[in-house]
Design a protein around this motif. Sequence first.
Motif, mmCIF file in Angstrom:
data_model
loop_
_atom_site.group_PDB
_atom_site.id
_atom_site.type_symbol
_atom_site.label_atom_id
_atom_site.label_comp_id
_atom_site.label_asym_id
_atom_site.label_seq_id
_atom_site.Cartn_x
_atom_site.Cartn_y
_atom_site.Cartn_z
ATOM 1 N N HIS B 66 -23.078 0.334 19.591
ATOM 2 C CA HIS B 66 -23.043 0.159 18.140
ATOM 3 C C HIS B 66 -21.783 0.806 17.588
ATOM 4 N N ARG B 68 -19.111 2.116 14.878
ATOM 5 C CA ARG B 68 -19.321 2.711 13.565
ATOM 6 C C ARG B 68 -18.943 1.699 12.494
ATOM 7 N N SER B 71 -19.882 2.232 4.795
ATOM 8 C CA SER B 71 -21.035 2.060 3.904
ATOM 9 C C SER B 71 -21.088 0.648 3.308
ATOM 10 N N GLU B 73 -20.024 -2.183 4.678
ATOM 11 C CA GLU B 73 -20.502 -3.108 5.709
ATOM 12 C C GLU B 73 -22.010 -2.920 5.932
ATOM 13 N N ARG B 74 -22.454 -1.686 5.874
ATOM 14 C CA ARG B 74 -23.882 -1.406 6.048
ATOM 15 C C ARG B 74 -24.693 -2.087 4.942
ATOM 16 N N VAL B 138 -26.470 5.151 1.214
ATOM 17 C CA VAL B 138 -25.795 5.041 2.507
ATOM 18 C C VAL B 138 -24.723 6.123 2.599
ATOM 19 N N GLU B 140 -21.442 7.996 4.010
ATOM 20 C CA GLU B 140 -20.158 7.504 4.521
ATOM 21 C C GLU B 140 -19.547 8.575 5.416
ATOM 22 N N VAL B 173 -29.611 5.755 4.674
ATOM 23 C CA VAL B 173 -28.931 5.603 5.953
ATOM 24 C C VAL B 173 -28.116 6.883 6.178
ATOM 25 N N THR B 213 -28.359 7.262 11.856
ATOM 26 C CA THR B 213 -27.282 6.635 12.611
ATOM 27 C C THR B 213 -26.386 7.724 13.176
ATOM 28 N N GLU B 234 -30.841 4.258 15.040
ATOM 29 C CA GLU B 234 -30.050 3.269 15.766
ATOM 30 C C GLU B 234 -29.921 3.693 17.223
ATOM 31 N N ARG B 277 -29.104 -2.842 15.593
ATOM 32 C CA ARG B 277 -28.571 -3.230 14.285
ATOM 33 C C ARG B 277 -28.788 -4.707 13.923
#
Lengths: 323, 303
Positions: B66, B68, B71, B73-74, B138, B140, B173, B213, B234, B277
């Motif tokens: 996975h 990295r 934020s 993209e998440r 989320v 970062e 997250v 994560t 994750e 993911r």
Amino acid sequence: MARRLLLEFEKPLVDLEEQIDQIRQLARDSEVDVNQQLQQLETLAARRREEIFGSLTPAQKIQVARHPQRPSCLDFVQLLSEEWIELHGDRRGSDDKALVAGLGRLGSRPVLFLGHQKGRDTKENVARNFGMASPGGYRKALRLMQHADRFGLPIIAFIDTPGAYAGRQAEELGQGEAIAVNLRDMFALSVPVIATVIGEGGSGGALGIGVADRLLMFEHSVYTVASPEACASILWRDAAKASEAAEALRITSRDLLQLGVVDRVIDEPSGGNHWAPVKAADVLRQALEETLQELLSLDSETLRRQRYEKYRRIGHLLEDGGG
Amino acid sequence: MGRFLPDAVSLLDWFADRRKSAPAVRPIQDTEEGDGLWSKCPTCSQVVYRKDLLANASVCAGCGHHHRIDSQERLRLILDPGSFVPMDEHLAPGDPLAFRDRRAYSDRLRDSQRQTGLRDAVVCGQGRIDGLPLAIGVMEFRFMGGSMGSVVGEKLTRLIEAATASGWPVLIVCASGGARMQEGMLSLMQMAKISAALERHRQARLLYLPLLTHPTTGGVTASFAMLGDLILAEPKALIGFAGRRVIEQTLREKLPDDFQTAEYLLDHGFVDVIVPRPKLRETLASLLRLHGVQPQPEAVATP
């Protein structure tokens, strides 16, 4: 009492003490009247002690806070309460000796005392794991705090730890989870909670029993987000910069009062708590009783709401977006 | 011979140690190689089209590593397109201690802000997954290692409070090295502040899901990361309270290679489920539905 362990900056005081001893000896052996001389020297010694302890650097305060003869959690419990029944176990398979708890009295009122417990000497320190609690310690603390909650007993917590134990088993048993649950569930308690930093407050391991309606702190105690040694090796890439880190991190009682983290600073006897433990306990008792009196006048809902709001306010930010 | 044997054994040990010191699970690297068109997996060295990697949620098709992700993209991977309404974007960090180590905190902040386009290390807001509303935060990691100072604490607290008031579930997250040292004790106290808000959210019988994560450590682990009603992680994410090196120093003992991975925590009972993911969005939607979260009409109420 065992010979007092002397810190580097206390050395000037020792010379004076020795002179005083010599003169006393002289007075015993001969008939010379030395009262005046003695008085002068004793005044001077007291004044030097005030001066030294009145201007300690953060790094020096750490030494005082970690002093092996600084009164510990159980010392204060003994001095504060005639009744004391220590209670054990997390009911999950362990009893952590680095975090002690039990029932006693503050004045005439039954309370739950709990706190981190360091050892006096190497042997006891090994048994107490240097005051570094394991998940079982935090779970024992929560179990007994919830017990106190059911029976309406106020909670008096003493913080004195370098940090939560960093070990393989501690991780496997959920050190993070144990502390996290305490942080959350202490906000649900309906009884007054008073925490006092009596020695060193090390990061999450301190906070794990430190969510309180009032946070008190002894004058020379320290409370840190990360130990200055760790901070120095991470941010300065040099563990030898620990005293600079101690300065920068703002870890003293006055700093934390100013930052709104601590509610009240408790003065220490001249020379620090280890010079006069009984006196220190008297001052502590008075501060705890006054604080408790104030909290007992609030109903449980108000108490919980104010506890929430107290932590809700902590932080420093720019609302307008800054630069 | 009797004198020889111990030496021979220790030589074997030496080889064994050398093998162990190159662990089967290689540490996930922070910098990912490749630029523009191609991307090389730091774990299996497979080279793929960046486009293909993104299409697979930035998970290596060869080894499942996975990568990295940031934020933005998440959020894109989790939420319904166009459903995100940010909250408290204007909150920015100050420098309460006027902190300076080898560099000034204010300089470090400016660098991170320039690099990420964010004011601090968390993005918060309201959004929808399959039409189901939720409050989402989320972290970062690129912003000072996702460290938690006053702004992260305040934004997450406001997010949870808004969710409690509106009856929303919360997803956070996590990706963080822990409390931000440059704000001293103010950072530590954010752990208590966020936990307090979660206590109220819990009293209101609302669902809180942290997704852990790589990496989730320190003060974040010792507060909101471990307070989920259900805890998701994750694959292979590093999750722990104390750092591996610190533990090895105290113990003078080698730790298992998979120590503090998501899989290790699952085995020890501290993670409910590990979600690859590409399955994240549908797993979250399922969990929300199973907990009775109702779809929200298209028009989003402004928070």
